[in-house]
Design a protein around this motif. Structure first.
Motif, PDB file in Angstrom:
ATOM      1  N   ILE A 157     -12.691   7.739   0.242  1.00  0.00           N
ATOM      2  CA  ILE A 157     -11.783   7.074  -0.694  1.00  0.00           C
ATOM      3  C   ILE A 157     -11.293   5.794  -0.020  1.00  0.00           C
ATOM      4  O   ILE A 157     -10.750   5.839   1.085  1.00  0.00           O
ATOM      5  CB  ILE A 157     -10.583   7.964  -1.054  1.00  0.00           C
ATOM      6  CG1 ILE A 157     -11.078   9.299  -1.631  1.00  0.00           C
ATOM      7  CG2 ILE A 157      -9.652   7.250  -2.036  1.00  0.00           C
ATOM      8  CD1 ILE A 157      -9.991  10.345  -1.777  1.00  0.00           C
ATOM      9  N   ALA A 158     -11.523   4.655  -0.670  1.00  0.00           N
ATOM     10  CA  ALA A 158     -11.104   3.362  -0.126  1.00  0.00           C
ATOM     11  C   ALA A 158     -10.184   2.674  -1.122  1.00  0.00           C
ATOM     12  O   ALA A 158     -10.414   2.716  -2.326  1.00  0.00           O
ATOM     13  CB  ALA A 158     -12.317   2.486   0.163  1.00  0.00           C
ATOM     14  N   ARG A 159      -9.151   2.047  -0.590  1.00  0.00           N
ATOM     15  CA  ARG A 159      -8.188   1.323  -1.423  1.00  0.00           C
ATOM     16  C   ARG A 159      -8.026  -0.068  -0.825  1.00  0.00           C
ATOM     17  O   ARG A 159      -7.633  -0.215   0.328  1.00  0.00           O
ATOM     18  CB  ARG A 159      -6.854   2.048  -1.429  1.00  0.00           C
ATOM     19  CG  ARG A 159      -5.796   1.419  -2.293  1.00  0.00           C
ATOM     20  CD  ARG A 159      -4.454   2.145  -2.191  1.00  0.00           C
ATOM     21  NE  ARG A 159      -4.538   3.579  -2.132  1.00  0.00           N
ATOM     22  CZ  ARG A 159      -4.570   4.405  -3.190  1.00  0.00           C
ATOM     23  NH1 ARG A 159      -4.548   3.911  -4.399  1.00  0.00           N
ATOM     24  NH2 ARG A 159      -4.636   5.711  -3.021  1.00  0.00           N
ATOM     25  N   GLY A 160      -8.348  -1.101  -1.615  1.00  0.00           N
ATOM     26  CA  GLY A 160      -8.203  -2.473  -1.158  1.00  0.00           C
ATOM     27  C   GLY A 160      -6.748  -2.831  -0.933  1.00  0.00           C
ATOM     28  O   GLY A 160      -5.847  -2.252  -1.535  1.00  0.00           O
ATOM     29  N   GLN A 161      -6.521  -3.803  -0.060  1.00  0.00           N
ATOM     30  CA  GLN A 161      -5.157  -4.217   0.235  1.00  0.00           C
ATOM     31  C   GLN A 161      -4.856  -5.584  -0.371  1.00  0.00           C
ATOM     32  O   GLN A 161      -3.990  -5.690  -1.208  1.00  0.00           O
ATOM     33  CB  GLN A 161      -4.926  -4.206   1.735  1.00  0.00           C
ATOM     34  CG  GLN A 161      -5.005  -2.792   2.270  1.00  0.00           C
ATOM     35  CD  GLN A 161      -4.740  -2.726   3.760  1.00  0.00           C
ATOM     36  OE1 GLN A 161      -5.010  -3.650   4.490  1.00  0.00           O
ATOM     37  NE2 GLN A 161      -4.223  -1.602   4.197  1.00  0.00           N
ATOM     38  N   SER A 162      -5.575  -6.604   0.021  1.00  0.00           N
ATOM     39  CA  SER A 162      -5.312  -7.923  -0.547  1.00  0.00           C
ATOM     40  C   SER A 162      -6.547  -8.548  -1.177  1.00  0.00           C
ATOM     41  O   SER A 162      -6.431  -9.471  -1.966  1.00  0.00           O
ATOM     42  CB  SER A 162      -4.748  -8.857   0.528  1.00  0.00           C
ATOM     43  OG  SER A 162      -5.664  -8.974   1.594  1.00  0.00           O
ATOM     44  N   THR A 163      -7.717  -8.050  -0.814  1.00  0.00           N
ATOM     45  CA  THR A 163      -8.970  -8.546  -1.391  1.00  0.00           C
ATOM     46  C   THR A 163      -9.917  -7.365  -1.562  1.00  0.00           C
ATOM     47  O   THR A 163      -9.681  -6.287  -1.041  1.00  0.00           O
ATOM     48  CB  THR A 163      -9.660  -9.572  -0.466  1.00  0.00           C
ATOM     49  OG1 THR A 163      -9.995  -8.926   0.768  1.00  0.00           O
ATOM     50  CG2 THR A 163      -8.775 -10.769  -0.191  1.00  0.00           C
ATOM     51  N   GLY A 195      -9.676  -5.609   4.980  1.00  0.00           N
ATOM     52  CA  GLY A 195      -8.866  -4.462   5.370  1.00  0.00           C
ATOM     53  C   GLY A 195      -8.791  -3.459   4.237  1.00  0.00           C
ATOM     54  O   GLY A 195      -8.865  -3.821   3.057  1.00  0.00           O
ATOM     55  N   THR A 196      -8.659  -2.194   4.596  1.00  0.00           N
ATOM     56  CA  THR A 196      -8.597  -1.151   3.584  1.00  0.00           C
ATOM     57  C   THR A 196      -7.889   0.086   4.118  1.00  0.00           C
ATOM     58  O   THR A 196      -7.897   0.339   5.322  1.00  0.00           O
ATOM     59  CB  THR A 196     -10.014  -0.750   3.102  1.00  0.00           C
ATOM     60  OG1 THR A 196      -9.912   0.255   2.098  1.00  0.00           O
ATOM     61  CG2 THR A 196     -10.861  -0.215   4.222  1.00  0.00           C
ATOM     62  N   GLU A 197      -7.315   0.824   3.231  1.00  0.00           N
ATOM     63  CA  GLU A 197      -6.840   2.168   3.549  1.00  0.00           C
ATOM     64  C   GLU A 197      -7.997   3.094   3.185  1.00  0.00           C
ATOM     65  O   GLU A 197      -8.518   3.028   2.073  1.00  0.00           O
ATOM     66  CB  GLU A 197      -5.606   2.503   2.722  1.00  0.00           C
ATOM     67  CG  GLU A 197      -5.054   3.872   2.988  1.00  0.00           C
ATOM     68  CD  GLU A 197      -3.859   4.168   2.097  1.00  0.00           C
ATOM     69  OE1 GLU A 197      -3.673   5.352   1.783  1.00  0.00           O
ATOM     70  OE2 GLU A 197      -3.143   3.236   1.718  1.00  0.00           O
ATOM     71  N   VAL A 198      -8.439   3.924   4.118  1.00  0.00           N
ATOM     72  CA  VAL A 198      -9.614   4.757   3.881  1.00  0.00           C
ATOM     73  C   VAL A 198      -9.342   6.199   4.289  1.00  0.00           C
ATOM     74  O   VAL A 198      -8.686   6.458   5.290  1.00  0.00           O
ATOM     75  CB  VAL A 198     -10.866   4.196   4.605  1.00  0.00           C
ATOM     76  CG1 VAL A 198     -10.706   4.231   6.101  1.00  0.00           C
ATOM     77  CG2 VAL A 198     -12.125   4.930   4.201  1.00  0.00           C
ATOM     78  N   THR A 199      -9.829   7.118   3.468  1.00  0.00           N
ATOM     79  CA  THR A 199      -9.756   8.550   3.762  1.00  0.00           C
ATOM     80  C   THR A 199     -11.169   9.101   3.739  1.00  0.00           C
ATOM     81  O   THR A 199     -11.949   8.792   2.831  1.00  0.00           O
ATOM     82  CB  THR A 199      -8.897   9.296   2.718  1.00  0.00           C
ATOM     83  OG1 THR A 199      -7.590   8.731   2.711  1.00  0.00           O
ATOM     84  CG2 THR A 199      -8.811  10.777   3.033  1.00  0.00           C
ATOM     85  N   VAL A 200     -11.515   9.910   4.745  1.00  0.00           N
ATOM     86  CA  VAL A 200     -12.837  10.528   4.852  1.00  0.00           C
ATOM     87  C   VAL A 200     -12.628  12.033   4.931  1.00  0.00           C
ATOM     88  O   VAL A 200     -11.886  12.514   5.789  1.00  0.00           O
ATOM     89  CB  VAL A 200     -13.577  10.033   6.115  1.00  0.00           C
ATOM     90  CG1 VAL A 200     -14.909  10.731   6.276  1.00  0.00           C
ATOM     91  CG2 VAL A 200     -13.757   8.527   6.066  1.00  0.00           C
ATOM     92  N   GLN A 201     -13.286  12.772   4.028  1.00  0.00           N
ATOM     93  CA  GLN A 201     -13.156  14.227   4.013  1.00  0.00           C
ATOM     94  C   GLN A 201     -14.538  14.864   3.972  1.00  0.00           C
ATOM     95  O   GLN A 201     -15.371  14.502   3.131  1.00  0.00           O
ATOM     96  CB  GLN A 201     -12.345  14.692   2.811  1.00  0.00           C
ATOM     97  CG  GLN A 201     -12.153  16.181   2.757  1.00  0.00           C
ATOM     98  CD  GLN A 201     -11.227  16.603   1.629  1.00  0.00           C
ATOM     99  OE1 GLN A 201     -10.815  15.817   0.823  1.00  0.00           O
ATOM    100  NE2 GLN A 201     -10.928  17.884   1.591  1.00  0.00           N
ATOM    101  N   VAL A 202     -14.790  15.807   4.872  1.00  0.00           N
ATOM    102  CA  VAL A 202     -16.053  16.532   4.880  1.00  0.00           C
ATOM    103  C   VAL A 202     -16.041  17.529   3.724  1.00  0.00           C
ATOM    104  O   VAL A 202     -15.116  18.333   3.596  1.00  0.00           O
ATOM    105  CB  VAL A 202     -16.266  17.285   6.221  1.00  0.00           C
ATOM    106  CG1 VAL A 202     -17.527  18.137   6.164  1.00  0.00           C
ATOM    107  CG2 VAL A 202     -16.326  16.296   7.378  1.00  0.00           C
TER     108      VAL A 202
END
Length: 104
Positions: free
Chosen positions: A37-43, A92-99
């Protein structure tokens, strides 16, 4: 299932342990299926994931816009040390990685 998240700056990488003690993924696993799951910050930008320690040139696995979260399920080989490398090459991004699964 193991889950890790945080913020990556443009050009930054993070190694994520996906196999072995505390992960729930057996030592015999050679690849994992990940919910990213990725969420953009400014671009807008992208996130790529490769086996840790690999020379593999990564293609974007998740592309995201300036706002909102984008999800993608991918399968990636596990590095010899039980980790994968999460990389934010262009923003830049906020990222979550789940197996969510694995292959032996």
């Amino acid at each position: 299932t193991p889950k890790e998240g945080g913020t990556l700056a443009k050009g930054q990488s993070r190694l994520v342990k996906v196999r072995g003690d505390g992960t729930g993924v057996p030592g015999s696993a050679s690849a994992v299926t990940l919910l990213v799951i990725a969420r953009g910050q400014s671009t807008g930008g992208s996130v790529s994931i490769t086996p840790a320690g690999s020379d593999v040139i990564a293609r974007p696995m998740v592309s995201f816009g300036r706002t909102g979260a984008v999800r993608n399920t991918i399968t990636v080989p596990i590095g010899t040390d039980g980790r994968v490398r999460v990389h934010a090459p262009d923003a830049g991004t906020e990222v979550t990685v789940q197996v969510v699964g694995w292959y032996s």
